[in-house]
Structure formats: structure tokens, C-alpha cells
Design a protein around this motif. Structure first.
Motif, PDB file in Angstrom:
ATOM      1  N   LEU A 107      34.785  19.477 -42.966  1.00  0.00           N
ATOM      2  CA  LEU A 107      35.385  18.545 -44.578  1.00  0.00           C
ATOM      3  C   LEU A 107      36.426  18.155 -44.854  1.00  0.00           C
ATOM      4  CD1 LEU A 107      34.403  16.048 -45.998  1.00  0.00           C
ATOM      5  CD2 LEU A 107      33.683  17.088 -47.047  1.00  0.00           C
ATOM      6  N   GLU A 108      36.678  19.881 -45.135  1.00  0.00           N
ATOM      7  CA  GLU A 108      38.475  19.700 -45.724  1.00  0.00           C
ATOM      8  C   GLU A 108      39.177  19.179 -44.335  1.00  0.00           C
ATOM      9  OE1 GLU A 108      41.511  23.040 -46.774  1.00  0.00           O
ATOM     10  OE2 GLU A 108      39.770  23.440 -46.912  1.00  0.00           O
ATOM     11  N   VAL A 109      39.166  19.637 -43.041  1.00  0.00           N
ATOM     12  CA  VAL A 109      39.647  19.377 -42.318  1.00  0.00           C
ATOM     13  C   VAL A 109      39.730  18.092 -41.600  1.00  0.00           C
ATOM     14  CG1 VAL A 109      39.834  19.936 -39.523  1.00  0.00           C
ATOM     15  CG2 VAL A 109      39.355  21.508 -40.709  1.00  0.00           C
ATOM     16  N   MET A 111      40.131  23.465 -32.826  1.00  0.00           N
ATOM     17  CA  MET A 111      40.134  24.396 -33.951  1.00  0.00           C
ATOM     18  C   MET A 111      38.188  24.426 -33.559  1.00  0.00           C
ATOM     19  SD  MET A 111      41.712  21.483 -36.007  1.00  0.00           S
ATOM     20  CE  MET A 111      41.720  22.444 -37.553  1.00  0.00           C
ATOM     21  N   PRO A 112      37.796  25.256 -32.601  1.00  0.00           N
ATOM     22  CA  PRO A 112      36.244  25.942 -32.417  1.00  0.00           C
ATOM     23  C   PRO A 112      36.604  27.542 -34.264  1.00  0.00           C
ATOM     24  CG  PRO A 112      37.775  26.807 -30.996  1.00  0.00           C
ATOM     25  CD  PRO A 112      38.841  25.626 -31.338  1.00  0.00           C
ATOM     26  N   LYS A 113      37.662  28.044 -34.580  1.00  0.00           N
ATOM     27  CA  LYS A 113      37.086  29.086 -35.451  1.00  0.00           C
ATOM     28  C   LYS A 113      36.721  27.785 -37.027  1.00  0.00           C
ATOM     29  CE  LYS A 113      39.916  32.534 -34.463  1.00  0.00           C
ATOM     30  NZ  LYS A 113      40.911  33.306 -33.773  1.00  0.00           N
ATOM     31  N   ALA A 172      29.097  20.468 -36.168  1.00  0.00           N
ATOM     32  CA  ALA A 172      29.878  19.517 -37.133  1.00  0.00           C
ATOM     33  C   ALA A 172      30.418  18.732 -36.735  1.00  0.00           C
ATOM     34  CB  ALA A 172      30.659  20.818 -37.993  1.00  0.00           C
ATOM     35  N   ILE A 173      30.883  18.539 -35.989  1.00  0.00           N
ATOM     36  CA  ILE A 173      32.029  17.568 -35.195  1.00  0.00           C
ATOM     37  C   ILE A 173      31.137  15.978 -35.594  1.00  0.00           C
ATOM     38  CG2 ILE A 173      33.431  16.632 -32.996  1.00  0.00           C
ATOM     39  CD1 ILE A 173      34.331  19.308 -32.713  1.00  0.00           C
ATOM     40  N   THR A 207      40.652  10.745 -31.099  1.00  0.00           N
ATOM     41  CA  THR A 207      41.955  11.675 -31.743  1.00  0.00           C
ATOM     42  C   THR A 207      41.006  13.137 -32.537  1.00  0.00           C
ATOM     43  OG1 THR A 207      43.358   9.732 -31.247  1.00  0.00           O
ATOM     44  CG2 THR A 207      43.588  12.124 -32.420  1.00  0.00           C
ATOM     45  N   LEU A 208      40.291  11.900 -33.686  1.00  0.00           N
ATOM     46  CA  LEU A 208      39.724  13.224 -34.351  1.00  0.00           C
ATOM     47  C   LEU A 208      38.853  13.857 -33.911  1.00  0.00           C
ATOM     48  CD1 LEU A 208      39.431  13.534 -38.130  1.00  0.00           C
ATOM     49  CD2 LEU A 208      37.771  12.194 -37.650  1.00  0.00           C
ATOM     50  N   VAL A 209      38.119  13.832 -32.893  1.00  0.00           N
ATOM     51  CA  VAL A 209      37.056  14.895 -32.656  1.00  0.00           C
ATOM     52  C   VAL A 209      38.011  15.355 -31.350  1.00  0.00           C
ATOM     53  CG1 VAL A 209      34.899  14.273 -30.668  1.00  0.00           C
ATOM     54  CG2 VAL A 209      35.268  12.942 -32.684  1.00  0.00           C
TER      55      VAL A 209
END
Length: 178
Positions: free
Chosen positions: A143-145, A100-102, A108-109, A92-94
Motif C-alpha cells: 500500500l505504501e509503495v 520490487m519482489p522484496k 499483493a499486486i 506501469t504501476l504493476v
């Protein structure tokens, strides 16, 4: 045999600063504020600059501590239902980050998924990440996301928009009392 990436070997970092950053984003989203990413990023940059030397590293360690604590809570919640936290949280996270590509570049995923998997298997996310070198500027927003999405996931499970923040503040308060 204990892993060199065990949480007992990791610095907790500035959990309060990391929590403040995530909580402000959670509140903005739930209040329907149209704060742009650029405005939020500018505020974060100003705050990070005010932390002084080493402050940003402490906040990064604090963000990883949040990931660890959130994954520990999620692991226990999933185990109560005989479910594997990695199987139910990571996809789900991935998938959310892919949409959210912006904010989260595709490269980074895997690192963010690795942080969450490390925490879900009882390892320190910040020690796991440090084996690959220093944090990059491009990893800051992802990281924040990641922390935001884990906190939001907990808030949805508990049906309480402040639960994830309260979980950490209560842990910090009980730690100060000890």
C-alpha cells in the motif's frame, strides 16, 4: 444510481499521517539517502504505535484517500490528452511493483492494482478494499509503495519533485478554510 463504494461514503482517514509517510519516502529517495527498508519500517511502526487505537486504520484510510486524489488528478491530466488513466497508469504501476519482489509480494499486486482501478473509475479505494475483509500485515508495504509510485508518477509528469505533496497540502488547507 450511486455506488455504495462512492467516495462520499468513505472516511477520509488521517491524510496528514499518510502524506507524511509518503513524503518522507519521496525525500529519502530523491536525496539519495540509503535508508534501508528495515529502518524505514521501524520508524513507520513506531509512528503507527503512537497513533493509538484506531490510528492505524485512520492512516490506512488516509493512504487510500491519497490514492483517490492522485488518481483523480491523473485522470484529469490524461483526459486532457484524450488518454485513459487506467490504460496508462496501471500497467506501469504493476510492472514497477513486479520489479520490487522484496517490498511487494506477487499476491499483493492484484489488490494494489484494484485499489488504483477503483479510484480511477471514481470509487473509493478503501471501501472497495473493505469488501474483501480487513487489511493484512502483508498489504501494508505494498500500500505504501502504491501511494509512493502514484506520487512519484505525478512528480515526474509535472517535473516538480514536490508537486504531489503540495497537491494534498493545498487541498487540506483549502478544506480547513471552508
Amino acid at each position: 444510481m450511486s455506488s455504495p463504494y462512492a467516495p462520499k461514503y468513505a472516511a477520509a482517514g488521517d491524510v496528514s499521517a499518510a502524506l507524511m509517510m509518503v513524503d518522507s519516502r519521496l525525500k529519502a529517495v530523491h536525496d539519495g539517502r540509503t535508508e534501508t527498508d528495515a529502518e524505514h519500517r521501524e520508524l513507520i511502526n513506531q509512528y503507527a504505535a503512537s497513533l493509538g487505537p484506531g490510528g492505524v486504520d485512520d492512516m490506512l484510510d488516509g493512504a487510500c484517500t491519497l490514492i483517490y486524489v492522485y488518481m483523480e488528478w491523473l485522470r484529469k491530466a490524461h483526459e486532457e490528452h484524450d488518454k485513459d488513466v487506467i490504460e496508462y497508469v496501471v500497467p506501469t504501476l504493476v510492472n514497477t511493483m513486479r520489479r520490487m519482489p522484496k517490498s511487494v509480494r506477487p499476491e499483493a499486486i492484484p489488490t494494489m492494482a484494484g485499489l488504483v482501478i477503483a479510484a480511477g473509475t471514481g470509487l473509493s479505494p478503501n471501501l472497495w478494499r473493505k469488501q474483501y475483509g480487513d487489511w493484512t500485515k502483508e498489504e501494508m508495504t505494498p500500500l505504501e509503495v502504491t501511494v509512493f509510485l502514484l506520487a512519484e508518477h505525478i512528480n515526474r509528469i509535472t517535473e516538480d519533485p514536490d508537486y504531489a505533496t503540495r497537491l494534498i497540502t493545498e487541498a487540506l488547507s483549502s478544506g480547513e478554510e471552508d
